[in-house]
Design a protein around this motif. Structure first.
Motif, PDB file in Angstrom:
ATOM      1  N   LEU A 229      40.005  39.106  38.009  1.00 23.74           N
ATOM      2  CA  LEU A 229      40.869  38.186  38.697  1.00 23.74           C
ATOM      3  C   LEU A 229      42.293  38.207  38.358  1.00 23.74           C
ATOM      4  O   LEU A 229      43.047  38.253  39.227  1.00 23.74           O
ATOM      5  CB  LEU A 229      40.360  36.683  38.865  1.00 23.74           C
ATOM      6  CG  LEU A 229      38.861  36.493  39.438  1.00 23.74           C
ATOM      7  CD1 LEU A 229      38.354  35.161  39.306  1.00 23.74           C
ATOM      8  CD2 LEU A 229      38.827  37.130  40.885  1.00 23.74           C
TER       9      LEU A 229
ATOM     10  N   THR B 221      44.352  41.115  39.712  1.00 22.66           N
ATOM     11  CA  THR B 221      44.807  41.131  41.064  1.00 22.66           C
ATOM     12  C   THR B 221      46.138  40.860  41.304  1.00 22.66           C
ATOM     13  O   THR B 221      46.588  40.944  42.336  1.00 22.66           O
ATOM     14  CB  THR B 221      43.930  40.466  41.863  1.00 22.66           C
ATOM     15  OG1 THR B 221      44.017  39.008  41.529  1.00 22.66           O
ATOM     16  CG2 THR B 221      42.396  40.847  41.828  1.00 22.66           C
TER      17      THR B 221
ATOM     18  N   LEU C 115      48.710  47.192  39.706  1.00 23.25           N
ATOM     19  CA  LEU C 115      47.603  46.501  39.323  1.00 23.25           C
ATOM     20  C   LEU C 115      47.196  46.928  38.172  1.00 23.25           C
ATOM     21  O   LEU C 115      46.470  47.940  38.272  1.00 23.25           O
ATOM     22  CB  LEU C 115      46.595  46.137  40.622  1.00 23.25           C
ATOM     23  CG  LEU C 115      47.288  45.551  41.874  1.00 23.25           C
ATOM     24  CD1 LEU C 115      46.284  45.704  43.025  1.00 23.25           C
ATOM     25  CD2 LEU C 115      47.709  44.117  41.475  1.00 23.25           C
TER      26      LEU C 115
ATOM     27  N   SER D 296      44.052  47.449  35.489  1.00 23.80           N
ATOM     28  CA  SER D 296      42.690  47.250  35.416  1.00 23.80           C
ATOM     29  C   SER D 296      42.117  46.529  34.042  1.00 23.80           C
ATOM     30  O   SER D 296      41.545  47.225  33.370  1.00 23.80           O
ATOM     31  CB  SER D 296      42.053  48.449  35.720  1.00 23.80           C
ATOM     32  OG  SER D 296      40.657  48.352  35.850  1.00 23.80           O
TER      33      SER D 296
ATOM     34  N   GLN E 267      35.311  43.034  41.875  1.00 23.57           N
ATOM     35  CA  GLN E 267      36.642  43.412  41.785  1.00 23.57           C
ATOM     36  C   GLN E 267      37.033  44.445  43.302  1.00 23.57           C
ATOM     37  O   GLN E 267      37.953  44.255  43.782  1.00 23.57           O
ATOM     38  CB  GLN E 267      36.925  44.482  40.910  1.00 23.57           C
ATOM     39  CG  GLN E 267      38.336  45.245  40.838  1.00 23.57           C
ATOM     40  CD  GLN E 267      38.678  45.660  39.561  1.00 23.57           C
ATOM     41  OE1 GLN E 267      38.072  45.561  38.630  1.00 23.57           O
ATOM     42  NE2 GLN E 267      39.515  46.959  39.516  1.00 23.57           N
TER      43      GLN E 267
ATOM     44  N   VAL F  40      37.398  41.557  46.094  1.00 18.51           N
ATOM     45  CA  VAL F  40      38.606  40.680  45.732  1.00 18.51           C
ATOM     46  C   VAL F  40      39.708  41.563  46.328  1.00 18.51           C
ATOM     47  O   VAL F  40      40.841  41.111  46.899  1.00 18.51           O
ATOM     48  CB  VAL F  40      39.106  40.358  44.271  1.00 18.51           C
ATOM     49  CG1 VAL F  40      40.272  39.778  43.942  1.00 18.51           C
ATOM     50  CG2 VAL F  40      37.924  39.112  43.795  1.00 18.51           C
ATOM     51  N   LEU F  41      39.822  43.062  45.883  1.00 19.09           N
ATOM     52  CA  LEU F  41      40.865  44.016  46.029  1.00 19.09           C
ATOM     53  C   LEU F  41      40.988  44.768  47.437  1.00 19.09           C
ATOM     54  O   LEU F  41      41.948  45.099  48.068  1.00 19.09           O
ATOM     55  CB  LEU F  41      41.056  45.277  44.857  1.00 19.09           C
ATOM     56  CG  LEU F  41      41.519  44.655  43.807  1.00 19.09           C
ATOM     57  CD1 LEU F  41      41.202  45.698  42.710  1.00 19.09           C
ATOM     58  CD2 LEU F  41      42.918  43.957  43.647  1.00 19.09           C
TER      59      LEU F  41
ATOM     60  N   GLN G 227      48.824  52.911  37.635  1.00 19.51           N
ATOM     61  CA  GLN G 227      47.623  52.001  37.451  1.00 19.51           C
ATOM     62  C   GLN G 227      47.179  52.363  35.921  1.00 19.51           C
ATOM     63  O   GLN G 227      47.068  51.583  35.142  1.00 19.51           O
ATOM     64  CB  GLN G 227      46.689  51.817  38.422  1.00 19.51           C
ATOM     65  CG  GLN G 227      45.694  50.843  37.985  1.00 19.51           C
ATOM     66  CD  GLN G 227      44.681  50.492  38.811  1.00 19.51           C
ATOM     67  OE1 GLN G 227      44.000  51.587  39.687  1.00 19.51           O
ATOM     68  NE2 GLN G 227      43.946  49.447  38.994  1.00 19.51           N
TER      69      GLN G 227
END
Length: 171
Positions: free
Chosen positions: A25, A28, A40, A42, A71, A74-75, A143
């Motif tokens: 979370l 994000t 973002l 990881s 994940q 949420v993403l 990322q």
């Protein structure tokens, strides 16, 4: 009647999964990098790597899959992409833990860097297939770079916790 009560050790054993979900979370929230734009990290990948290499008994396959699915939800990416990736990372890292756990931190960081770049490439390939278009790879590599750079800040406390939780019963 004592079998119906929770023991504090049960909560401690659930801590790795709960912390990993919190890290997913937290991951994000975009981190603004000067001249590069938002990215973002990881954090969930870092946590899966640490738990799989130090205490795989506390992050079983089903939990790695569920955290990856969380994940994905949420993403809003392709459903199952991170679930599959976390499951594969958990399996690879758990099988190679004898080469990583107990070694110098820099060796673990290098091992994570290799995994993170491989994951970035896999995510890029999946994104290209999902969108049926050639997507620029720069975002995936950015990322991975930010995640690798932040690895010590996230991994060190998790490794400390893995040590404090004791040894794996069945090694």
């Amino acid at each position: 009647m004592t079998g119906d009560r929770w023991h504090p050790s049960q909560l401690l054993m659930a801590l790795p999964g709960l912390l990993t979900i919190v890290l997913v979370l937290m991951g994000t929230v975009p981190i603004g990098a000067p001249l590069l734009g938002p990215a973002l990290p990881s954090f969930g990948l870092i946590a899966v790597f640490v738990w799989a290499t130090h205490r795989p008994d506390l992050l079983p396959h089903w939990l790695a899959f569920g955290i990856g699915l969380t994940q994905d939800l949420v993403l809003g990416g392709p459903l199952g992409m991170n679930a599959l990736i976390f499951l594969i990372v958990q399996g690879i890292c758990a099988s190679q833990r004898r080469f990583i756990a107990g070694r110098p931190f820099l060796l673990g960081w290098l091992g994570f860097a290799i995994i993170a770049v491989a994951v970035a490439i896999a995510q890029w390939v999946i994104a290209c297939a999902y969108l049926v278009a050639l997507v620029p790879i720069e975002a995936s590599l950015m990322q991975a770079t930010i995640t690798i750079a932040l690895f010590p800040l996230i991994a060190a406390p998790l490794m400390y916790l893995a040590i404090r939780l004791g040894r794996e019963d069945a090694a």
